[in-house]
Write a protein that holds these residues in place. Structure first.
Motif, PDB file in Angstrom:
ATOM      1  N   ALA A 195       0.802  -1.234  -0.088  1.00 35.02           N
ATOM      2  CA  ALA A 195       0.157  -0.031   0.011  1.00 35.02           C
ATOM      3  C   ALA A 195       1.109   1.412   0.034  1.00 35.02           C
ATOM      4  O   ALA A 195       0.665   2.208  -0.738  1.00 35.02           O
ATOM      5  CB  ALA A 195      -0.982  -0.086   1.187  1.00 35.02           C
ATOM      6  N   ALA A 196       2.084   1.278   0.943  1.00 30.14           N
ATOM      7  CA  ALA A 196       2.926   2.413   0.710  1.00 30.14           C
ATOM      8  C   ALA A 196       3.551   2.802  -0.398  1.00 30.14           C
ATOM      9  O   ALA A 196       3.838   3.466  -0.880  1.00 30.14           O
ATOM     10  CB  ALA A 196       3.932   2.217   1.861  1.00 30.14           C
ATOM     11  N   ALA A 197       4.036   1.323  -1.097  1.00 28.69           N
ATOM     12  CA  ALA A 197       4.697   1.475  -2.657  1.00 28.69           C
ATOM     13  C   ALA A 197       3.574   2.307  -3.696  1.00 28.69           C
ATOM     14  O   ALA A 197       3.926   2.933  -4.543  1.00 28.69           O
ATOM     15  CB  ALA A 197       4.936   0.376  -3.022  1.00 28.69           C
ATOM     16  N   VAL A 198       2.506   1.802  -3.564  1.00 27.96           N
ATOM     17  CA  VAL A 198       1.373   2.298  -4.544  1.00 27.96           C
ATOM     18  C   VAL A 198       1.346   3.853  -4.462  1.00 27.96           C
ATOM     19  O   VAL A 198       1.072   4.432  -5.204  1.00 27.96           O
ATOM     20  CB  VAL A 198       0.212   1.603  -4.446  1.00 27.96           C
ATOM     21  N   LEU A 199       1.061   4.284  -2.974  1.00 32.04           N
ATOM     22  CA  LEU A 199       0.815   5.510  -2.725  1.00 32.04           C
ATOM     23  C   LEU A 199       1.830   6.355  -2.972  1.00 32.04           C
ATOM     24  O   LEU A 199       1.763   7.571  -3.478  1.00 32.04           O
ATOM     25  CB  LEU A 199       0.256   5.806  -1.324  1.00 32.04           C
ATOM     26  N   GLN A 200       3.006   5.729  -2.809  1.00 32.92           N
ATOM     27  CA  GLN A 200       4.318   6.621  -3.429  1.00 32.92           C
ATOM     28  C   GLN A 200       4.485   6.829  -4.763  1.00 32.92           C
ATOM     29  O   GLN A 200       4.759   7.921  -5.197  1.00 32.92           O
ATOM     30  CB  GLN A 200       5.646   5.790  -2.760  1.00 32.92           C
ATOM     31  N   MET A 201       4.034   5.851  -5.684  1.00 28.29           N
ATOM     32  CA  MET A 201       3.924   6.051  -6.975  1.00 28.29           C
ATOM     33  C   MET A 201       2.902   7.011  -7.357  1.00 28.29           C
ATOM     34  O   MET A 201       3.273   7.704  -8.272  1.00 28.29           O
ATOM     35  CB  MET A 201       3.770   4.544  -7.342  1.00 28.29           C
ATOM     36  N   VAL A 202       1.921   6.992  -6.719  1.00 28.07           N
ATOM     37  CA  VAL A 202       0.692   8.060  -7.061  1.00 28.07           C
ATOM     38  C   VAL A 202       1.194   9.537  -6.621  1.00 28.07           C
ATOM     39  O   VAL A 202       0.956  10.354  -7.463  1.00 28.07           O
ATOM     40  CB  VAL A 202      -0.591   7.732  -6.207  1.00 28.07           C
ATOM     41  N   ASP A 203       1.928   9.628  -5.425  1.00 28.41           N
ATOM     42  CA  ASP A 203       2.557  11.000  -5.143  1.00 28.41           C
ATOM     43  C   ASP A 203       4.024  10.650  -4.749  1.00 28.41           C
ATOM     44  O   ASP A 203       4.374  10.749  -3.625  1.00 28.41           O
ATOM     45  CB  ASP A 203       1.623  11.444  -3.859  1.00 28.41           C
ATOM     46  N   PRO A 204       4.815  10.853  -5.725  1.00 28.92           N
ATOM     47  CA  PRO A 204       6.238  10.729  -5.437  1.00 28.92           C
ATOM     48  C   PRO A 204       6.889  11.840  -4.713  1.00 28.92           C
ATOM     49  O   PRO A 204       7.882  11.422  -4.088  1.00 28.92           O
ATOM     50  CB  PRO A 204       7.033  11.044  -6.992  1.00 28.92           C
ATOM     51  N   ALA A 205       6.364  12.826  -4.412  1.00 27.43           N
ATOM     52  CA  ALA A 205       6.688  13.920  -3.521  1.00 27.43           C
ATOM     53  C   ALA A 205       6.761  13.467  -1.916  1.00 27.43           C
ATOM     54  O   ALA A 205       7.302  14.098  -1.127  1.00 27.43           O
ATOM     55  CB  ALA A 205       6.207  15.345  -3.843  1.00 27.43           C
ATOM     56  N   SER A 206       5.604  12.445  -1.705  1.00 30.42           N
ATOM     57  CA  SER A 206       5.231  12.286  -0.352  1.00 30.42           C
ATOM     58  C   SER A 206       6.517  11.379   0.277  1.00 30.42           C
ATOM     59  O   SER A 206       7.404  10.884  -0.466  1.00 30.42           O
ATOM     60  CB  SER A 206       3.993  11.365  -0.325  1.00 30.42           C
ATOM     61  N   MET A 207       6.363  11.049   1.594  1.00 28.03           N
ATOM     62  CA  MET A 207       7.274  10.150   2.318  1.00 28.03           C
ATOM     63  C   MET A 207       6.712   8.728   2.597  1.00 28.03           C
ATOM     64  O   MET A 207       7.121   8.021   3.373  1.00 28.03           O
ATOM     65  CB  MET A 207       7.643  10.910   3.428  1.00 28.03           C
ATOM     66  N   ILE A 208       5.361   8.580   1.920  1.00 32.36           N
ATOM     67  CA  ILE A 208       4.814   7.353   2.519  1.00 32.36           C
ATOM     68  C   ILE A 208       5.485   6.160   2.082  1.00 32.36           C
ATOM     69  O   ILE A 208       5.327   5.205   2.573  1.00 32.36           O
ATOM     70  CB  ILE A 208       3.159   7.440   1.850  1.00 32.36           C
ATOM     71  N   GLY A 209       6.384   6.118   1.141  1.00 29.87           N
ATOM     72  CA  GLY A 209       7.211   4.849   0.768  1.00 29.87           C
ATOM     73  C   GLY A 209       7.979   4.622   1.794  1.00 29.87           C
ATOM     74  O   GLY A 209       8.412   3.480   2.209  1.00 29.87           O
ATOM     75  N   ALA A 210       8.418   5.446   2.898  1.00 31.35           N
ATOM     76  CA  ALA A 210       8.955   4.992   4.172  1.00 31.35           C
ATOM     77  C   ALA A 210       8.203   3.732   5.006  1.00 31.35           C
ATOM     78  O   ALA A 210       9.033   3.001   5.547  1.00 31.35           O
ATOM     79  CB  ALA A 210       9.161   6.161   5.078  1.00 31.35           C
ATOM     80  N   GLY A 211       7.008   3.687   4.526  1.00 25.16           N
ATOM     81  CA  GLY A 211       6.339   2.684   5.312  1.00 25.16           C
ATOM     82  C   GLY A 211       6.751   1.243   4.735  1.00 25.16           C
ATOM     83  O   GLY A 211       6.815   0.305   5.571  1.00 25.16           O
ATOM     84  N   SER A 212       7.030   1.099   3.612  1.00 26.44           N
ATOM     85  CA  SER A 212       7.544  -0.048   2.933  1.00 26.44           C
ATOM     86  C   SER A 212       9.105  -0.507   3.391  1.00 26.44           C
ATOM     87  O   SER A 212       9.224  -1.491   3.913  1.00 26.44           O
ATOM     88  CB  SER A 212       8.012   0.151   1.520  1.00 26.44           C
ATOM     89  N   TYR A 213       9.810   0.581   3.680  1.00 20.98           N
ATOM     90  CA  TYR A 213      11.020   0.517   4.474  1.00 20.98           C
ATOM     91  C   TYR A 213      10.963  -0.058   5.859  1.00 20.98           C
ATOM     92  O   TYR A 213      11.866  -1.050   6.041  1.00 20.98           O
ATOM     93  CB  TYR A 213      11.980   1.955   4.283  1.00 20.98           C
ATOM     94  N   PHE A 214      10.263   0.521   6.642  1.00 17.93           N
ATOM     95  CA  PHE A 214      10.098   0.016   8.140  1.00 17.93           C
ATOM     96  C   PHE A 214       9.549  -1.275   8.004  1.00 17.93           C
ATOM     97  O   PHE A 214       9.420  -2.014   8.827  1.00 17.93           O
ATOM     98  CB  PHE A 214       9.115   0.976   8.897  1.00 17.93           C
ATOM     99  N   ALA A 215       8.781  -1.703   7.136  1.00 14.61           N
ATOM    100  CA  ALA A 215       7.894  -3.143   6.875  1.00 14.61           C
ATOM    101  C   ALA A 215       9.104  -4.084   6.801  1.00 14.61           C
ATOM    102  O   ALA A 215       9.021  -5.077   7.363  1.00 14.61           O
ATOM    103  CB  ALA A 215       6.853  -3.077   6.147  1.00 14.61           C
TER     104      ALA A 215
END
Length: 234
Positions: A195-215
């Protein structure tokens, strides 16, 4: 290979795969600490030129961060291989597909883990004697292009690896050694990471991709610990 040798091989694979997962999780945390507690300038700058002008001051910290991150990713390979070994008897297909997807997802992340190799050269050109304002503006744009390619490969890994975690988690449901507890945790971590990866792709400027990292960090620690304990109980 006789039964004793087979058991010893099993123990060694689980032991070293588990230790690799634990060490990989530690390295991921250390890489994050370097970013948070590193020298001033590690945060995103306000303008394009800031990415280049600050680099000489944070180069060492960036190199340390990138090497820690790359090393943690590499240690994920033996972790996934050990998980396949541990799950192959009860869920061979899920164990195979999950481990392969996990490793395949790590590859683009490894390829994007050392952007400083290209950035160092651009920084030298930017600060070279005789570099014009036009040259420096062009280099700043090239810097952004490199960051874009790094993000592109990282997001691919962030998308693929969680799918592997989900498949491995489902495979754990049928394994007496892991059960629904570890299987459920793996599935949840995979879903969160995906989910974090998909949201990061939708909004590359966000930091939501960190969710994948912590997972990944949590997965590496939990499953690394589990594999190591299985090696002692084998």
């Amino acid at each position: 290979m006789d039964k004793l040798q087979e058991v010893e091989l099993e123990k060694n694979v689980l032991r070293w795969g588990g230790l690799a997962g634990l060490l990989g999780g530690i390295l991921f945390i250390l890489a994050f600490v370097v970013v948070i507690a590193g020298p001033a300038g590690m945060e995103d700058p306000a303008d394009l030129a800031g990415w280049v002008t600050r680099f000489p001051d944070i180069k060492t910290a960036r190199v340390v961060e990138n090497v820690l991150y790359l090393s943690g990713l590499i240690l994920g390979v033996p972790l996934f291989l050990a998980l396949y070994r541990a799950l192959r008897r009860t869920s061979r297909a899920l164990a195979l597909f999950g481990s392969v997807l996990g490793i395949v997802g790590l590859v683009p992340m490894m390829a994007s883990a050392t952007p400083h190799a290209a950035q160092s050269r651009l920084s030298d050109l930017y600060n070279a004697t005789g570099a014009t304002a036009v040259d420096q503006a062009t280099i700043a744009l090239m810097w952004q292009a490199i960051l874009g390619m790094v993000d592109m490969m990282t997001y691919v890994g962030f998308f693929i690896v969680p799918i592997g975690l989900i498949l491995l988690g489902v495979g754990m449901f049928r394994s007496p050694a892991f059960g629904k507890g570890f299987g459920g945790v793996s599935v949840v971590l995979g879903v969160v990471g995906l989910a974090a990866a998909v949201l990061q792709m939708v909004d590359p400027a966000s930091m939501i991709g960190a969710g994948s990292y912590f997972a990944y960090i949590i997965f590496f620690f939990i499953l690394g610990w589990k594999l190591f304990n299985l090696s002692r109980a084998s």
